[in-house]
Design a protein around this motif. Structure first.
Motif, PDB file in Angstrom:
ATOM      1  N   LEU A 162       0.823  -1.213   0.000  1.00 15.60           N
ATOM      2  CA  LEU A 162       0.000   0.000   0.000  1.00 15.60           C
ATOM      3  C   LEU A 162       0.852   1.257   0.000  1.00 15.60           C
ATOM      4  N   SER A 163       1.917   1.263   0.774  1.00 10.55           N
ATOM      5  CA  SER A 163       2.806   2.428   0.829  1.00 10.55           C
ATOM      6  C   SER A 163       4.184   1.994   1.320  1.00 10.55           C
ATOM      7  N   GLY A 164       5.212   2.763   0.947  1.00  5.41           N
ATOM      8  CA  GLY A 164       6.573   2.437   1.344  1.00  5.41           C
ATOM      9  C   GLY A 164       7.129   1.294   0.516  1.00  5.41           C
ATOM     10  N   SER A 165       8.154   0.654   1.056  1.00  5.48           N
ATOM     11  CA  SER A 165       8.777  -0.473   0.363  1.00  5.48           C
ATOM     12  C   SER A 165       9.219  -1.508   1.386  1.00  5.48           C
ATOM     13  N   VAL A 166       9.304  -2.773   0.942  1.00  2.00           N
ATOM     14  CA  VAL A 166       9.696  -3.868   1.824  1.00  2.00           C
ATOM     15  C   VAL A 166      10.681  -4.781   1.110  1.00  2.00           C
ATOM     16  N   MET A 167      11.472  -5.487   1.895  1.00  2.00           N
ATOM     17  CA  MET A 167      12.260  -6.597   1.372  1.00  2.00           C
ATOM     18  C   MET A 167      11.454  -7.851   1.684  1.00  2.00           C
ATOM     19  N   PHE A 168      11.101  -8.579   0.628  1.00  2.00           N
ATOM     20  CA  PHE A 168      10.279  -9.781   0.775  1.00  2.00           C
ATOM     21  C   PHE A 168      11.199 -10.994   0.781  1.00  2.00           C
ATOM     22  N   TYR A 169      11.298 -11.626   1.960  1.00  2.00           N
ATOM     23  CA  TYR A 169      12.113 -12.826   2.115  1.00  2.00           C
ATOM     24  C   TYR A 169      11.224 -14.053   1.987  1.00  2.00           C
ATOM     25  N   SER A 170      11.662 -15.028   1.200  1.00  2.00           N
ATOM     26  CA  SER A 170      10.942 -16.292   1.092  1.00  2.00           C
ATOM     27  C   SER A 170      11.955 -17.427   1.052  1.00  2.00           C
ATOM     28  N   GLU A 171      11.564 -18.542   1.615  1.00  2.00           N
ATOM     29  CA  GLU A 171      12.484 -19.639   1.909  1.00  2.00           C
ATOM     30  C   GLU A 171      13.225 -20.181   0.700  1.00  2.00           C
ATOM     31  N   PHE A 172      12.580 -20.255  -0.456  1.00  2.00           N
ATOM     32  CA  PHE A 172      13.187 -20.909  -1.619  1.00  2.00           C
ATOM     33  C   PHE A 172      13.583 -19.938  -2.731  1.00  2.00           C
ATOM     34  N   TYR A 173      13.514 -18.639  -2.421  1.00  2.00           N
ATOM     35  CA  TYR A 173      13.845 -17.629  -3.432  1.00  2.00           C
ATOM     36  C   TYR A 173      14.770 -16.573  -2.836  1.00  2.00           C
ATOM     37  N   GLU A 174      15.454 -15.859  -3.726  1.00  2.00           N
ATOM     38  CA  GLU A 174      16.295 -14.752  -3.284  1.00  2.00           C
ATOM     39  C   GLU A 174      15.406 -13.613  -2.779  1.00  2.00           C
ATOM     40  N   PRO A 175      15.824 -12.864  -1.770  1.00  2.00           N
ATOM     41  CA  PRO A 175      15.037 -11.722  -1.302  1.00  2.00           C
ATOM     42  C   PRO A 175      14.796 -10.744  -2.452  1.00  2.00           C
ATOM     43  N   ILE A 176      13.634 -10.130  -2.464  1.00  2.00           N
ATOM     44  CA  ILE A 176      13.306  -9.160  -3.511  1.00  2.00           C
ATOM     45  C   ILE A 176      12.637  -7.952  -2.882  1.00  2.00           C
ATOM     46  N   GLU A 177      12.999  -6.764  -3.343  1.00  2.00           N
ATOM     47  CA  GLU A 177      12.406  -5.544  -2.799  1.00  2.00           C
ATOM     48  C   GLU A 177      11.134  -5.219  -3.572  1.00  2.00           C
ATOM     49  N   LEU A 178      10.075  -4.940  -2.836  1.00  2.00           N
ATOM     50  CA  LEU A 178       8.788  -4.601  -3.425  1.00  2.00           C
ATOM     51  C   LEU A 178       8.424  -3.170  -3.049  1.00  2.00           C
ATOM     52  N   PHE A 179       7.816  -2.459  -3.996  1.00  2.00           N
ATOM     53  CA  PHE A 179       7.472  -1.056  -3.803  1.00  2.00           C
ATOM     54  C   PHE A 179       5.965  -0.843  -3.908  1.00  2.00           C
ATOM     55  N   GLU A 180       5.531   0.370  -3.561  1.00  2.00           N
ATOM     56  CA  GLU A 180       4.116   0.700  -3.590  1.00  2.00           C
ATOM     57  C   GLU A 180       3.478   0.276  -4.911  1.00  2.00           C
ATOM     58  N   GLY A 181       2.399  -0.490  -4.821  1.00  2.00           N
ATOM     59  CA  GLY A 181       1.705  -0.968  -6.012  1.00  2.00           C
ATOM     60  C   GLY A 181       2.131  -2.357  -6.450  1.00  2.00           C
ATOM     61  N   ASP A 182       3.262  -2.848  -5.943  1.00  2.00           N
ATOM     62  CA  ASP A 182       3.714  -4.203  -6.272  1.00  2.00           C
ATOM     63  C   ASP A 182       2.889  -5.222  -5.482  1.00  2.00           C
ATOM     64  N   SER A 183       2.866  -6.462  -5.974  1.00  2.00           N
ATOM     65  CA  SER A 183       2.112  -7.506  -5.286  1.00  2.00           C
ATOM     66  C   SER A 183       2.810  -8.848  -5.443  1.00  2.00           C
ATOM     67  N   ALA A 184       2.406  -9.811  -4.623  1.00  2.00           N
ATOM     68  CA  ALA A 184       2.975 -11.164  -4.680  1.00  2.00           C
ATOM     69  C   ALA A 184       1.914 -12.150  -4.225  1.00  2.00           C
TER      70      ALA A 184
END
Length: 209
Positions: A162-184
């Motif tokens: 919704l706002s800001g940005s996050v580092m999305f950590y998942s067990e079987f994938y490399e961390p990826i940074e997500l920004f406002e408007g991104d989804s998973a």
């Protein structure tokens, strides 16, 4: 783990605990089921009290999940309401007289559920037995080390920033940074975690199914 939302751990079935000569029964939504049966017979609490031999106040507390009935009380309910045990412990029926259900949560009126790393706001809390669990979250964590272990739970999950940005950590994938408007979208049994990377704590929308 500590950061797994408690609402995702739903107890199913019937728990029977015997304690000396008396025991208590704690089935899923027993109070709702008792009320449903009483209303289906067009009985008031007072009338149901006379039929079952249970005090009106006791019936009210059972229906509102304030107490768990003893085996003696269960026997009186079964006999007085003219039903059998399986009927009493069947899942309550979701009434859909108008062909659908609806619930609304006004902005800022969700139920708070804070954890050390997330500050959840639970949405549409009046609906029971939902197939999806929507909630907004402020991501307080600033390092993956704050979790101590992966977050995991049953089901699948949709994540929207919704706002800001996050580092999305998942067990079987490399961390990826997500920004406002991104989804998973991902399997919740796979370890996962979010860490805010923006100056302000990121805000996200989660829908778990």
């Amino acid at each position: 783990m500590a950061d797994q939302p408690h609402f995702l751990s739903e107890q199913e079935g019937l728990v029977v605990q015997r304690r000396q000569a008396e025991a208590r029964v704690e089935p899923l939504q027993l109070g709702k089921r008792v009320r449903e049966i009483r209303l289906s017979q067009s009985l008031t609490l007072e009338e149901a009290s006379k039929l079952t031999g249970l005090a009106r106040s006791t019936l009210s507390k059972i229906e509102n999940e304030q107490i768990s009935p003893t085996f003696s009380a269960v026997s009186k309910l079964v006999k007085g309401l003219g039903i059998d045990i399986p009927q009493l412990f069947a899942q309550p029926v979701e009434r859909r007289n108008s062909g659908g259900r609806r619930d609304i949560t006004r902005a800022g009126e969700g139920v708070p559920h804070p954890t050390p790393t997330y500050e959840h706001e639970m949405l549409v809390n009046q609906l029971r037995q939902k197939k999806m669990l929507p909630y907004k979250t402020t991501v307080r964590a600033r390092s993956f080390d704050e979790y101590g272990d992966w977050v995991r739970h049953g089901g699948e999950e949709f994540l929207y920033i919704l706002s800001g940005s996050v580092m999305f950590y998942s067990e079987f994938y490399e961390p990826i940074e997500l920004f406002e408007g991104d989804s998973a979208y991902y399997d919740c049994e796979m370890g996962h975690a979010l860490v805010s990377t923006s100056e302000e704590d990121a805000r996200v929308l989660w829908v778990t199914a």
